[in-house]
Design a protein around this motif. Structure first.
Motif, PDB file in Angstrom:
ATOM      1  N   GLY A 176     -12.241 -43.268 -22.743  1.00 11.63           N
ATOM      2  CA  GLY A 176     -11.454 -44.444 -23.067  1.00 11.63           C
ATOM      3  C   GLY A 176     -12.312 -45.670 -23.246  1.00 11.63           C
ATOM      4  O   GLY A 176     -13.500 -45.586 -23.585  1.00 11.63           O
ATOM      5  N   HIS A 177     -11.727 -46.839 -23.036  1.00 13.47           N
ATOM      6  CA  HIS A 177     -12.480 -48.083 -23.163  1.00 13.47           C
ATOM      7  C   HIS A 177     -13.609 -48.128 -22.144  1.00 13.47           C
ATOM      8  O   HIS A 177     -13.424 -47.761 -20.979  1.00 13.47           O
ATOM      9  N   LEU A 178     -14.759 -48.596 -22.560  1.00 14.69           N
ATOM     10  CA  LEU A 178     -15.944 -48.624 -21.713  1.00 14.69           C
ATOM     11  C   LEU A 178     -16.366 -50.062 -21.437  1.00 14.69           C
ATOM     12  O   LEU A 178     -16.248 -50.925 -22.301  1.00 14.69           O
ATOM     13  N   GLY A 179     -16.885 -50.280 -20.236  1.00 13.75           N
ATOM     14  CA  GLY A 179     -17.292 -51.625 -19.843  1.00 13.75           C
ATOM     15  C   GLY A 179     -18.714 -51.951 -20.231  1.00 13.75           C
ATOM     16  O   GLY A 179     -19.444 -52.586 -19.463  1.00 13.75           O
ATOM     17  N   PHE A 180     -19.118 -51.541 -21.424  1.00 18.50           N
ATOM     18  CA  PHE A 180     -20.481 -51.752 -21.899  1.00 18.50           C
ATOM     19  C   PHE A 180     -20.455 -52.186 -23.357  1.00 18.50           C
ATOM     20  O   PHE A 180     -19.529 -51.846 -24.101  1.00 18.50           O
ATOM     21  N   THR A 181     -21.482 -52.899 -23.762  1.00 17.46           N
ATOM     22  CA  THR A 181     -21.695 -53.109 -25.184  1.00 17.46           C
ATOM     23  C   THR A 181     -22.287 -51.830 -25.776  1.00 17.46           C
ATOM     24  O   THR A 181     -22.746 -50.942 -25.048  1.00 17.46           O
ATOM     25  N   ARG A 182     -22.285 -51.723 -27.095  1.00 19.99           N
ATOM     26  CA  ARG A 182     -22.887 -50.546 -27.725  1.00 19.99           C
ATOM     27  C   ARG A 182     -24.377 -50.470 -27.403  1.00 19.99           C
ATOM     28  O   ARG A 182     -24.928 -49.380 -27.209  1.00 19.99           O
ATOM     29  N   GLU A 183     -25.034 -51.622 -27.301  1.00 24.43           N
ATOM     30  CA  GLU A 183     -26.452 -51.641 -26.969  1.00 24.43           C
ATOM     31  C   GLU A 183     -26.691 -51.121 -25.556  1.00 24.43           C
ATOM     32  O   GLU A 183     -27.657 -50.383 -25.305  1.00 24.43           O
ATOM     33  N   GLN A 184     -25.806 -51.481 -24.630  1.00 22.49           N
ATOM     34  CA  GLN A 184     -25.944 -50.984 -23.257  1.00 22.49           C
ATOM     35  C   GLN A 184     -25.717 -49.480 -23.210  1.00 22.49           C
ATOM     36  O   GLN A 184     -26.410 -48.775 -22.458  1.00 22.49           O
ATOM     37  N   LEU A 185     -24.777 -48.980 -23.993  1.00 23.61           N
ATOM     38  CA  LEU A 185     -24.561 -47.529 -24.017  1.00 23.61           C
ATOM     39  C   LEU A 185     -25.813 -46.805 -24.460  1.00 23.61           C
ATOM     40  O   LEU A 185     -26.182 -45.762 -23.906  1.00 23.61           O
ATOM     41  N   ASP A 186     -26.496 -47.337 -25.461  1.00 17.90           N
ATOM     42  CA  ASP A 186     -27.737 -46.720 -25.922  1.00 17.90           C
ATOM     43  C   ASP A 186     -28.807 -46.752 -24.834  1.00 17.90           C
ATOM     44  O   ASP A 186     -29.639 -45.849 -24.750  1.00 17.90           O
ATOM     45  N   GLN A 187     -28.767 -47.780 -24.019  1.00 15.78           N
ATOM     46  CA  GLN A 187     -29.751 -47.912 -22.942  1.00 15.78           C
ATOM     47  C   GLN A 187     -29.444 -47.018 -21.749  1.00 15.78           C
ATOM     48  O   GLN A 187     -30.351 -46.453 -21.125  1.00 15.78           O
ATOM     49  N   PHE A 188     -28.154 -46.841 -21.447  1.00 16.86           N
ATOM     50  CA  PHE A 188     -27.767 -46.197 -20.198  1.00 16.86           C
ATOM     51  C   PHE A 188     -27.424 -44.710 -20.319  1.00 16.86           C
ATOM     52  O   PHE A 188     -27.103 -44.075 -19.311  1.00 16.86           O
ATOM     53  N   VAL A 189     -27.456 -44.161 -21.528  1.00 10.27           N
ATOM     54  CA  VAL A 189     -27.145 -42.750 -21.716  1.00 10.27           C
ATOM     55  C   VAL A 189     -28.363 -42.053 -22.296  1.00 10.27           C
ATOM     56  O   VAL A 189     -29.010 -42.570 -23.203  1.00 10.27           O
ATOM     57  N   GLU A 190     -28.689 -40.875 -21.767  1.00  6.09           N
ATOM     58  CA  GLU A 190     -29.798 -40.105 -22.315  1.00  6.09           C
ATOM     59  C   GLU A 190     -29.501 -39.746 -23.765  1.00  6.09           C
ATOM     60  O   GLU A 190     -28.341 -39.629 -24.159  1.00  6.09           O
ATOM     61  N   PRO A 191     -30.530 -39.576 -24.597  1.00  6.20           N
ATOM     62  CA  PRO A 191     -30.305 -39.239 -26.006  1.00  6.20           C
ATOM     63  C   PRO A 191     -29.345 -38.067 -26.148  1.00  6.20           C
ATOM     64  O   PRO A 191     -29.403 -37.094 -25.412  1.00  6.20           O
ATOM     65  N   GLY A 192     -28.446 -38.171 -27.130  1.00  8.96           N
ATOM     66  CA  GLY A 192     -27.416 -37.161 -27.295  1.00  8.96           C
ATOM     67  C   GLY A 192     -26.100 -37.795 -27.703  1.00  8.96           C
ATOM     68  O   GLY A 192     -25.111 -37.137 -27.922  1.00  8.96           O
ATOM     69  N   GLN A 193     -26.112 -39.158 -27.796  1.00  6.19           N
ATOM     70  CA  GLN A 193     -24.963 -39.914 -28.263  1.00  6.19           C
ATOM     71  C   GLN A 193     -23.740 -39.725 -27.375  1.00  6.19           C
ATOM     72  O   GLN A 193     -23.866 -39.594 -26.168  1.00  6.19           O
ATOM     73  N   ALA A 195     -21.602 -37.447 -26.553  1.00  6.11           N
ATOM     74  CA  ALA A 195     -21.363 -36.313 -25.667  1.00  6.11           C
ATOM     75  C   ALA A 195     -22.562 -36.026 -24.777  1.00  6.11           C
ATOM     76  O   ALA A 195     -22.676 -34.937 -24.224  1.00  6.11           O
ATOM     77  N   SER A 196     -23.459 -36.985 -24.642  1.00 10.20           N
ATOM     78  CA  SER A 196     -24.611 -36.795 -23.760  1.00 10.20           C
ATOM     79  C   SER A 196     -24.145 -36.384 -22.374  1.00 10.20           C
ATOM     80  O   SER A 196     -23.124 -36.843 -21.876  1.00 10.20           O
ATOM     81  N   GLU A 197     -24.920 -35.533 -21.746  1.00 10.56           N
ATOM     82  CA  GLU A 197     -24.511 -35.010 -20.446  1.00 10.56           C
ATOM     83  C   GLU A 197     -25.125 -35.761 -19.272  1.00 10.56           C
ATOM     84  O   GLU A 197     -24.802 -35.486 -18.126  1.00 10.56           O
ATOM     85  N   GLU A 198     -26.018 -36.694 -19.523  1.00 10.57           N
ATOM     86  CA  GLU A 198     -26.710 -37.344 -18.426  1.00 10.57           C
ATOM     87  C   GLU A 198     -26.779 -38.853 -18.623  1.00 10.57           C
ATOM     88  O   GLU A 198     -26.981 -39.345 -19.737  1.00 10.57           O
ATOM     89  N   ILE A 199     -26.611 -39.577 -17.524  1.00 13.71           N
ATOM     90  CA  ILE A 199     -26.932 -40.993 -17.547  1.00 13.71           C
ATOM     91  C   ILE A 199     -28.445 -41.122 -17.523  1.00 13.71           C
ATOM     92  O   ILE A 199     -29.162 -40.210 -17.103  1.00 13.71           O
ATOM     93  N   SER A 200     -28.961 -42.241 -17.991  1.00 12.09           N
ATOM     94  CA  SER A 200     -30.404 -42.445 -18.040  1.00 12.09           C
ATOM     95  C   SER A 200     -30.915 -42.928 -16.686  1.00 12.09           C
ATOM     96  O   SER A 200     -30.145 -43.418 -15.850  1.00 12.09           O
ATOM     97  N   PRO A 201     -32.235 -42.813 -16.443  1.00 13.02           N
ATOM     98  CA  PRO A 201     -32.806 -43.402 -15.223  1.00 13.02           C
ATOM     99  C   PRO A 201     -32.478 -44.889 -15.102  1.00 13.02           C
ATOM    100  O   PRO A 201     -32.333 -45.403 -13.991  1.00 13.02           O
ATOM    101  N   ALA A 202     -32.337 -45.571 -16.243  1.00 11.80           N
ATOM    102  CA  ALA A 202     -32.008 -47.002 -16.199  1.00 11.80           C
ATOM    103  C   ALA A 202     -30.652 -47.231 -15.561  1.00 11.80           C
ATOM    104  O   ALA A 202     -30.456 -48.200 -14.817  1.00 11.80           O
ATOM    105  N   TYR A 203     -29.677 -46.335 -15.834  1.00 11.81           N
ATOM    106  CA  TYR A 203     -28.368 -46.543 -15.223  1.00 11.81           C
ATOM    107  C   TYR A 203     -28.366 -46.121 -13.757  1.00 11.81           C
ATOM    108  O   TYR A 203     -27.643 -46.705 -12.946  1.00 11.81           O
ATOM    109  N   GLU A 204     -29.174 -45.144 -13.407  1.00 10.45           N
ATOM    110  CA  GLU A 204     -29.311 -44.816 -11.983  1.00 10.45           C
ATOM    111  C   GLU A 204     -29.836 -46.030 -11.217  1.00 10.45           C
ATOM    112  O   GLU A 204     -29.402 -46.302 -10.091  1.00 10.45           O
ATOM    113  N   GLU A 205     -30.757 -46.756 -11.825  1.00 11.62           N
ATOM    114  CA  GLU A 205     -31.257 -47.973 -11.188  1.00 11.62           C
ATOM    115  C   GLU A 205     -30.164 -49.028 -11.101  1.00 11.62           C
ATOM    116  O   GLU A 205     -30.089 -49.781 -10.125  1.00 11.62           O
TER     117      GLU A 205
END
Length: 372
Positions: A176-193, A195-205
């Motif tokens: 659904g609606h996400l609390g991120f900008t599109r740029e933040q999504l690119d930063q916080f999700v591992e490559p895979g657009q 349906a990516s299965e993993e958050i990035s290390p940046a979002y873990e931080e």
């Protein structure tokens, strides 16, 4: 993974599990009651909750407020002793009226996002007084970043001298609606657009930074502020990872769509089962927020720039201008809930494509906790 009860104000859930609130006919009394009966926290979404009421097109607000009580009563009949509450979007028009209706109906908890619920404590306190309730429901803001968490906690501290009873941290793999900008999504999700299965290390931080901020307010108030992690938690391993990061609870939504007890039409559930990984896309909602959904004929038309005719305004979101939107989000989500899946917006989480069968709520919960 140690499973501990989740204390929420005056109530306690046997399992540290919150069922995410999915709007417009997906999370209603049937699903919320089933989750609460199994020991989790059942959540009903107020978003156009009265879409099946006969006067919905003429009086959307009246229909929605009437349906609040009906759906909570339905959930209570399923789980008389369960913890049941509502998800209310801050972006909703007449937000305070929805708070008043849910408090008067007897909600145990209000979870609120799609904007920062800065004055939820005031609205809930006033509603409780008007309803003659001795205790207010537990209050839980949804945030996605450390900055948002800090803003809400500081404001509640300064203006209301209180802390949330729960903080929900909704990550970039949510539906659904996400609390991120599109740029933040690119930063916080591992490559895979989408349906990516993993958050990035940046979002873990980012999650660790949120916990650090929460800790500072816990120390000031000498109290625990439970934190629930949400977004992409669809199996035991992901649940364990959330708890290992420090979560007190998990919030799960998409896994409950393909259950027997979910309130959605069977054709909506089957759309999840049919979807492949490549069908999960990030879309722009009519009000400008990015969201995650299943690609279908409707989305192809929208992404191709087509402007889709819509019904008279149902006054759902205060940021919406009916004269400018490419399509009506209420129309699109009502179509989804009713099973017209090719002419609908099919919101989903990043892992929705993994669903391969209809399960029961109990089976889903066991898959998240049992044997861990």
């Amino acid at each position: 993974m140690e499973i501990k009860p989740l204390k929420l104000g005056e109530r306690e859930a046997r399992l540290p599990l919150i069922q995410g609130g999915m709007g417009v006919g997906i999370s209603l009394g049937g699903l919320a009651g089933a989750v609460a009966r199994e020991g989790g926290v059942g959540i009903i979404s107020t978003a156009q909750i009265g879409f099946r009421e006969p006067d919905f097109d003429r009086d959307s607000l009246g229909a929605n407020l009437r349906a609040v009580k009906k759906e909570l009563d339905r959930a209570r009949a399923i789980a008389p002793e369960g913890v049941i509450g509502f998800n209310i979007m801050v972006a909703s028009r007449c937000y305070e009226e929805y708070v008043k209706a849910t408090v008067a109906a007897g909600a145990d908890i209000i979870i609120s996002g799609a904007g920062l619920p800065m004055d939820l404590p005031k609205a809930a306190a006033e509603a409780a007084r008007e309803a003659g309730r001795e205790t207010e429901p537990a209050l839980a803001p949804i945030v996605s970043t450390e900055k948002a968490a800090r803003v809400v906690l500081r404001y509640w501290d300064k203006k209301y001298k209180r802390m949330p009873d729960l903080l929900v941290v909704e990550g970039p793999l949510a539906g659904g609606h996400l609390g991120f900008t599109r740029e933040q999504l690119d930063q916080f999700v591992e490559p895979g657009q989408a349906a990516s299965e993993e958050i990035s290390p940046a979002y873990e931080e980012e999650i660790r930074a949120i916990f650090k901020t929460v800790l500072s307010f816990e120390e000031k108030y000498e109290t625990r502020i439970p934190v629930a992690l949400a977004g992409g938690i669809d199996n035991r391993e992901r649940a364990r990872k959330a708890f290992d990061l420090g979560a007190d609870a998990i919030q799960v939504a998409s896994r409950f769509v393909t259950t027997e007890e979910c309130d959605a039409d069977i054709r909506y559930k089957e759309a999840y089962i049919r979807a492949g990984k490549e069908d999960i896309v990030i879309v722009k909602s009519p009000v400008g927020m990015p969201g995650r959904a299943i690609r279908n004929r409707f989305m192809e038309r929208v992404m191709g720039g087509e402007k889709i005719p819509h019904s008279p305004c149902h006054r759902c979101l205060h940021t919406c201008n009916p004269a400018e939107i490419p399509y009506c989000i209420t129309d699109a989500l009502v179509s989804a809930a009713k099973g017209d899946v090719e002419n609908a917006l099919l919101f989903c989480g990043a892992g929705a494509w993994k669903a391969d069968r209809i399960e029961t709520v109990r089976e889903v919960i066991q898959s998240l906790f049992i044997g861990s």
